[in-house]
Design a protein around this motif. Structure first.
Motif, PDB file in Angstrom:
ATOM      1  N   LEU A   1      80.837  22.435  85.054  1.00 58.74           N
ATOM      2  CA  LEU A   1      79.639  22.954  85.712  1.00 58.74           C
ATOM      3  C   LEU A   1      79.262  24.300  85.094  1.00 58.74           C
ATOM      4  N   PRO A   2      78.195  24.367  84.271  1.00 58.81           N
ATOM      5  CA  PRO A   2      77.353  23.238  83.861  1.00 58.81           C
ATOM      6  C   PRO A   2      78.032  22.399  82.777  1.00 58.81           C
ATOM      7  N   PRO A   3      77.564  21.133  82.575  1.00 60.97           N
ATOM      8  CA  PRO A   3      78.135  20.287  81.515  1.00 60.97           C
ATOM      9  C   PRO A   3      78.024  20.974  80.160  1.00 60.97           C
ATOM     10  N   LEU A   4      79.039  20.781  79.326  1.00 62.08           N
ATOM     11  CA  LEU A   4      79.125  21.556  78.090  1.00 62.08           C
ATOM     12  C   LEU A   4      77.998  21.241  77.115  1.00 62.08           C
ATOM     13  N   ASP A   5      77.611  19.972  76.992  1.00 64.45           N
ATOM     14  CA  ASP A   5      76.528  19.628  76.071  1.00 64.45           C
ATOM     15  C   ASP A   5      75.207  20.247  76.538  1.00 64.45           C
ATOM     16  N   GLU A   6      74.977  20.257  77.846  1.00 64.78           N
ATOM     17  CA  GLU A   6      73.753  20.869  78.369  1.00 64.78           C
ATOM     18  C   GLU A   6      73.771  22.375  78.123  1.00 64.78           C
ATOM     19  N   LEU A   7      74.930  22.971  78.263  1.00 60.75           N
ATOM     20  CA  LEU A   7      75.047  24.408  78.021  1.00 60.75           C
ATOM     21  C   LEU A   7      74.731  24.737  76.571  1.00 60.75           C
ATOM     22  N   ALA A   8      75.314  23.974  75.641  1.00 66.51           N
ATOM     23  CA  ALA A   8      75.039  24.214  74.223  1.00 66.51           C
ATOM     24  C   ALA A   8      73.566  23.972  73.911  1.00 66.51           C
ATOM     25  N   GLY A   9      72.983  22.943  74.529  1.00 61.03           N
ATOM     26  CA  GLY A   9      71.580  22.632  74.284  1.00 61.03           C
ATOM     27  C   GLY A   9      70.629  23.670  74.836  1.00 61.03           C
ATOM     28  N   ALA A  10      71.061  24.406  75.863  1.00 59.81           N
ATOM     29  CA  ALA A  10      70.196  25.422  76.469  1.00 59.81           C
ATOM     30  C   ALA A  10      70.084  26.673  75.603  1.00 59.81           C
ATOM     31  N   TRP A  11      71.000  26.826  74.632  1.00 60.33           N
ATOM     32  CA  TRP A  11      71.001  28.032  73.792  1.00 60.33           C
ATOM     33  C   TRP A  11      70.942  27.638  72.314  1.00 60.33           C
ATOM     34  N   PRO A  12      69.890  26.919  71.888  1.00 61.95           N
ATOM     35  CA  PRO A  12      69.824  26.467  70.491  1.00 61.95           C
ATOM     36  C   PRO A  12      69.779  27.644  69.527  1.00 61.95           C
ATOM     37  N   GLY A  13      70.621  27.566  68.506  1.00 60.07           N
ATOM     38  CA  GLY A  13      70.637  28.616  67.492  1.00 60.07           C
ATOM     39  C   GLY A  13      71.403  29.857  67.858  1.00 60.07           C
ATOM     40  N   ALA A  14      71.865  29.968  69.102  1.00 65.87           N
ATOM     41  CA  ALA A  14      72.605  31.165  69.518  1.00 65.87           C
ATOM     42  C   ALA A  14      74.045  31.103  69.035  1.00 65.87           C
ATOM     43  N   ASP A  15      74.626  32.267  68.777  1.00 64.75           N
ATOM     44  CA  ASP A  15      76.066  32.353  68.562  1.00 64.75           C
ATOM     45  C   ASP A  15      76.711  32.271  69.938  1.00 64.75           C
ATOM     46  N   LEU A  16      77.462  31.209  70.154  1.00 66.84           N
ATOM     47  CA  LEU A  16      77.919  30.857  71.493  1.00 66.84           C
ATOM     48  C   LEU A  16      79.437  30.733  71.525  1.00 66.84           C
ATOM     49  N   ALA A  17      80.042  31.234  72.596  1.00 64.84           N
ATOM     50  CA  ALA A  17      81.471  31.031  72.851  1.00 64.84           C
ATOM     51  C   ALA A  17      81.604  30.448  74.248  1.00 64.84           C
ATOM     52  N   VAL A  18      82.358  29.364  74.363  1.00 64.48           N
ATOM     53  CA  VAL A  18      82.516  28.680  75.642  1.00 64.48           C
ATOM     54  C   VAL A  18      83.996  28.514  75.938  1.00 64.48           C
ATOM     55  N   LYS A  19      84.426  29.048  77.063  1.00 60.65           N
ATOM     56  CA  LYS A  19      85.803  28.889  77.512  1.00 60.65           C
ATOM     57  C   LYS A  19      85.966  27.487  78.095  1.00 60.65           C
ATOM     58  N   CYS A  20      87.000  26.774  77.656  1.00 62.51           N
ATOM     59  CA  CYS A  20      87.209  25.377  78.053  1.00 62.51           C
ATOM     60  C   CYS A  20      88.638  25.166  78.554  1.00 62.51           C
ATOM     61  N   ALA A  21      88.894  23.962  79.043  1.00 62.91           N
ATOM     62  CA  ALA A  21      90.242  23.591  79.463  1.00 62.91           C
ATOM     63  C   ALA A  21      91.083  23.250  78.232  1.00 62.91           C
ATOM     64  N   PRO A  22      92.302  23.764  78.126  1.00 66.97           N
ATOM     65  CA  PRO A  22      93.121  23.502  76.930  1.00 66.97           C
ATOM     66  C   PRO A  22      93.407  22.027  76.692  1.00 66.97           C
ATOM     67  N   GLY A  23      93.442  21.232  77.769  1.00 63.02           N
ATOM     68  CA  GLY A  23      93.837  19.838  77.612  1.00 63.02           C
ATOM     69  C   GLY A  23      92.703  18.878  77.347  1.00 63.02           C
ATOM     70  N   MET A  24      91.481  19.363  77.178  1.00 64.42           N
ATOM     71  CA  MET A  24      90.361  18.446  76.997  1.00 64.42           C
ATOM     72  C   MET A  24      90.321  17.893  75.584  1.00 64.42           C
ATOM     73  N   ASP A  25      89.533  16.843  75.379  1.00 59.34           N
ATOM     74  CA  ASP A  25      89.351  16.221  74.070  1.00 59.34           C
ATOM     75  C   ASP A  25      88.190  16.926  73.366  1.00 59.34           C
ATOM     76  N   PHE A  26      88.495  17.715  72.361  1.00 59.03           N
ATOM     77  CA  PHE A  26      87.456  18.514  71.703  1.00 59.03           C
ATOM     78  C   PHE A  26      86.587  17.677  70.773  1.00 59.03           C
ATOM     79  N   ALA A  27      86.971  16.415  70.552  1.00 60.78           N
ATOM     80  CA  ALA A  27      86.094  15.525  69.805  1.00 60.78           C
ATOM     81  C   ALA A  27      84.806  15.250  70.570  1.00 60.78           C
ATOM     82  N   GLU A  28      84.803  15.533  71.887  1.00 61.70           N
ATOM     83  CA  GLU A  28      83.597  15.379  72.699  1.00 61.70           C
ATOM     84  C   GLU A  28      82.564  16.458  72.399  1.00 61.70           C
ATOM     85  N   LEU A  29      82.926  17.449  71.580  1.00 58.55           N
ATOM     86  CA  LEU A  29      82.042  18.590  71.325  1.00 58.55           C
ATOM     87  C   LEU A  29      81.703  18.659  69.836  1.00 58.55           C
ATOM     88  N   PRO A  30      80.838  17.760  69.344  1.00 62.44           N
ATOM     89  CA  PRO A  30      80.526  17.773  67.905  1.00 62.44           C
ATOM     90  C   PRO A  30      79.835  19.049  67.447  1.00 62.44           C
TER      91      PRO A  30
END
Length: 390
Positions: A178-207
Motif C-alpha cells: 500500500l500503495p502497490p509498487l508498480d503504481e508507485l513507480a508509475g506515479a513518478w515517471p523519470g524520477a530517481d526513486l528509492a522504495v523500501k521493500c520486504a526482504p523476502g519478496m520476489d524482485f523479479a516482479e519489479l522489472p
C-alpha cells in the motif's frame, strides 16, 4: 488492542513532558502493570491512554531512533519504522539533493534524509502520523498528500509502502503493498526513486528496479531497498551494518570465481543480506573461500573472513542420527547448536534424540552436499574484526 491516537492526543502529548516523565518512572512490567496503570488513570483520567501508550512505545523504540524519549509513535508506525543506522545509510545516497519522502509517516526516515539532503519534504495521507512527524522532525516541510499524486517536481523520491494488511500479516507480493509498487513507480515517471521493500519478496516482479539492495544490521536482515535512475549504481548489493564495528558491502560487479570443493578447515555461513542478494559467490571470491555445493550457501576455506562467527571443522561424515550420536558422545558434548541447510531436519526434535551428555559444547552443521546428507561437527569461533572493512 493498541491505542488509536487522535489529533487531540498528539497536541496534548506535545505539551505533556512532565506527565510522560512521571509515567516513565513506573516499572510497567509483569507484576506491577495493573497497579501502575491504575495509578496513571487516577492521576491523568482520560489522558492516561495516550500517555501510557507513548511511554510503552518509546521503550520499544530504542533500536529504531536516537533519543526515543523525545518521539511520538503509533504502534504500527513504530513496527514499520527504519532502524536509525539503516536510515542513515540510505540517506547518504541522497546527500546534497532535493528529496521528497512520499510516505513519511512519523518521520523516522525523514529525519535521516533531512540531515543529508539539500532540502527534504515529507508527505503522508494519515493526519495523525503527519502531526507526529511535525513533532518528531522540527523544521521539516510537511504536507498531507497521496504518494500516488506527486506534489513536488525535480526531487529524488523515497517511499516506504505499507507492508501489512488489516490483520497485521506481512505482504510479500508487489501488488499487495500500500500503495502497490508498480503504481508507485508509475506515479513518478523519470524520477530517481528509492522504495523500501520486504526482504523476502520476489524482485523479479519489479522489472523497473535498477538496483536491489539487501541490508542487515547486527546479523539480522532488516530490509530491501529498490533504487532507480541515477540512485542505482549496480544491479545487486548486500550491505552489512553493525552497531559497533565497520560496515561493508558486496555487489554483483565483483568477481564471482568460486570453485566447489570438499570441506576445508573452516565453515562460513555468509550474512543473510549476502545470501538474499544472491551474492554468495562474490563474497566467497573476495575472501578466498569455496562452495561445498552450488545449491547451498555454506562456504569453506583455510581461513575465515574477519569480523564474523565462523565454524572450525573438527570432523565430518555422512549424516545419520546414530552416527552423529556416537560422535558427540565420544567428544562428551552436552551442549549443542544445530544448524541445518537443505534437509528436512528439525533441530528441536533432533536434539533430545541425540541424548547429549558431557561438559563440552559444539555446533553441528547438517547439510545436503550433492545427494549426500553430511554432518560437520564444529567449534564456533568469533573472528575478530579489523578497524577497516573486511
Amino acid at each position: 488492542m493498541t491505542y488509536e491516537f487522535t489529533l487531540a492526543d498528539v497536541a496534548y502529548l506535545g505539551t505533556a513532558a512532565e506527565a510522560l516523565a512521571e509515567v516513565d518512572r513506573l516499572p510497567l512490567t509483569g507484576g506491577s502493570y495493573l497497579a501502575d496503570v491504575a495509578k496513571v488513570r487516577d492521576r491523568l483520567g482520560e489522558r492516561a491512554g495516550p500517555v501510557l501508550e507513548t511511554v510503552l512505545l518509546r521503550r520499544k523504540a530504542v533500536t529504531k531512533v536516537a533519543d526515543p524519549h523525545k518521539w511520538l509513535f503509533t504502534d504500527a508506525a513504530l513496527q514499520q519504522a527504519t532502524p536509525a543506522p539503516v536510515a542513515r545509510l540510505r540517506a547518504r545516497r541522497f546527500a546534497g539533493r532535493d528529496v521528497h519522502d512520499a510516505t513519511c509517516s512519523i518521520g523516522a526516515d525523514l529525519a535521516a534524509l533531512q540531515a543529508t539532503a539539500r532540502r527534504a519534504v515529507g508527505s503522508d495521507l494519515d493526519p495523525v502520523r503527519l502531526a507526529m512527524a511535525r513533532h518528531n522532525v522540527p523544521g521539516a516541510t510537511l504536507v498531507r498528500a497521496d504518494a500516488l499524486r506527486p506534489v513536488t517536481r525535480g526531487t529524488a523520491v523515497f517511499a516506504d509502502p505499507g507492508r501489512r494488511d488489516a490483520a497485521g500479516r506481512r505482504r510479500w507480493r508487489a501488488g499487495d503493498f500500500l500503495p502497490p509498487l508498480d503504481e508507485l513507480a508509475g506515479a513518478w515517471p523519470g524520477a530517481d526513486l528509492a522504495v523500501k521493500c520486504a526482504p523476502g519478496m520476489d524482485f523479479a516482479e519489479l522489472p523497473w528496479a535498477g538496483e536491489v539492495e539487501l541490508v542487515s544490521l547486527d546479523g539480522q536482515v532488516r530490509e530491501a531497498c529498490v533504487w532507480t535512475g541515477s540512485l542505482a549504481t549496480t544491479r545487486r548489493r548486500a550491505t552489512v551494518l553493525r552497531t559497533s564495528g565497520p560496515e561493508w558491502t558486496v555487489t554483483d560487479a565483483e568477481p564471482d570465481d568460486c570453485p566447489v570443493r570438499e570441506v576445508g578447515e573452516w565453515l562460513v555461513d555468509p550474512d543473510g543480506a549476502v545470501v538474499r542478494a544472491g551474492l554468495v559467490r562474490q563474497y566467497a571470491a573476495r575472501h578466498g573461500l569455496w562452495q561445498l555445493d552450488e545449491r547451498i550457501a555454506y562456504l569453506s576455506g583455510d581461513a575465515p573472513p574477519p569480523g564474523i562467527r565462523a565454524f572450525r571443522v573438527l570432523e565430518d561424515g555422512r549424516y545419520s542420527e546414530k552416527t552423529l550420536r556416537q560422535r558427540l558422545r565420544a567428544r562428551e558434548i552436552g551442549r549443542l547448536e544445530i544448524l541445518v541447510r537443505g534437509l528436512d531436519v528439525d533441530p528441536n526434535a533432533l536434539r533430545p534424540r541425540l541424548k547429549l551428555k558431557g561438559p563440552n559444547e559444539a555446533t553441528v552443521v547438517i547439510a545436503r552436499v550433492g545427494r549426500t546428507p553430511v554432518a560437520y561437527v564444529c567449534e564456533a569461533v568469533l573472528v575478530s574484526a579489523p578497524a577497516s572493512e573486511p
